[in-house]
Design a protein around this motif. Structure first.
Motif, PDB file in Angstrom:
ATOM      1  N   ARG A  43       0.829  -1.212   0.000  1.00  0.00           N
ATOM      2  CA  ARG A  43       0.000   0.000   0.000  1.00  0.00           C
ATOM      3  C   ARG A  43       0.866   1.265   0.000  1.00  0.00           C
ATOM      4  NH1 ARG A  43      -5.384   0.606   1.237  1.00  0.00           N
ATOM      5  NH2 ARG A  43      -5.972   2.699   0.604  1.00  0.00           N
TER       6      ARG A  43
ATOM      7  N   LYS B 121       2.029   1.755  -3.423  1.00  0.00           N
ATOM      8  CA  LYS B 121       0.951   2.177  -4.325  1.00  0.00           C
ATOM      9  C   LYS B 121       0.534   3.632  -4.059  1.00  0.00           C
ATOM     10  CE  LYS B 121      -3.816   0.747  -5.372  1.00  0.00           C
ATOM     11  NZ  LYS B 121      -4.617   1.429  -4.342  1.00  0.00           N
ATOM     12  N   ASP B 122       0.366   4.002  -2.801  1.00  0.00           N
ATOM     13  CA  ASP B 122      -0.278   5.292  -2.484  1.00  0.00           C
ATOM     14  C   ASP B 122       0.584   6.273  -1.692  1.00  0.00           C
ATOM     15  OD1 ASP B 122      -2.649   4.648  -3.769  1.00  0.00           O
ATOM     16  OD2 ASP B 122      -3.469   3.633  -2.008  1.00  0.00           O
TER      17      ASP B 122
ATOM     18  N   SER C  15      -3.715   9.266   2.433  1.00  0.00           N
ATOM     19  CA  SER C  15      -4.906   8.707   1.772  1.00  0.00           C
ATOM     20  C   SER C  15      -5.341   7.398   2.413  1.00  0.00           C
ATOM     21  CB  SER C  15      -4.626   8.481   0.284  1.00  0.00           C
ATOM     22  OG  SER C  15      -3.602   7.519   0.126  1.00  0.00           O
TER      23      SER C  15
END
Ligand code: 5GP
Length: 191
Positions: free
Chosen positions: A7, A10-11, A24
């Protein structure tokens, strides 16, 4: 913790000043399914410890600590940041320099909620230079409680907080340790 590392890749967004933004999913908008897995992981890593209280610091640690506490079945207490302090014998206090705001805060915790009978797990979202954790450790020491360890979601391993805390003999479990980060690459320490 692979789910968390995936994660972050990814973010997560790397900002100037060695800041990783994870707002986020972790500390502004919160992905509760992910944080639930984080809570379970803390429980698995500290399952051998007789924890009676989880201690964190406002603000970002609170939500994570609360979800983790559902697996430990213990209360969460959080140290409050106070700009100025009326000296008051009913409070434990220490000083913390904020990594993100570069300000020194007094942090306080009511003596009612922590004492020598307690076994404490510290939880926070990030570990950078270690000031926040050191402030919490000082409060635990002052209270006479047993410090069982500290659970951190993201440790920035290229800053020296982790080394300081481990060198003190504190059991530190970080679910993702970042060894280096630049605008376009981020590497994790092997588990
Ligand atoms: P330390 O006291 O270890 O230097 O920093 C820990 C505190 O600073 C954490 O409670 C966290 O709120 C904040 N912090 C440190 N580094 C970062 C970062 O890279 N990103 C974010 N979002 N917060 C950070």
């Amino acid at each position: 913790m692979q789910l968390l590392k995936d994660r972050i890749l990814k973010d997560g967004i790397v900002k100037p000043g060695n800041i990783l933004k994870v707002d986020s999913f972790l500390n502004h908008q919160m992905d509760i399914d992910l944080i639930n897995e984080i809570g379970k992981e803390f429980k698995a890593r500290f399952s051998d410890c007789p924890i009676t209280k989880i201690l964190t610091i406002e603000a970002s640690g609170i939500g994570i600590a609360c979800i983790a506490a559902q697996y430990f079945h213990v209360p969460v207490i959080f140290a409050k940041k106070a700009q100025s302090l009326n000296l008051d014998g009913e409070m434990y206090r220490s000083k913390v320099e904020s990594f993100t705001h570069k300000k020194v805060y007094d942090v306080i915790l009511s003596k009612k909620f922590l004492g020598p009978e307690d076994h404490v797990l510290l939880i926070d979202d990030f570990l950078a230079n270690g000031c926040a954790l050191l402030g919490l450790i000082e409060i635990v020491r002052e209270s006479g409680a047993v410090l069982e360890g500290a659970g951190i979601v993201i440790e920035k391993g290229f800053q020296d907080g982790g080394k300081k805390i481990r060198d003190m003999g504190v059991r530190l479990e970080s679910l993702a340790i970042i060894d280096s980060m630049t605008d376009d690459s981020l590497t994790f320490r092997e588990d």
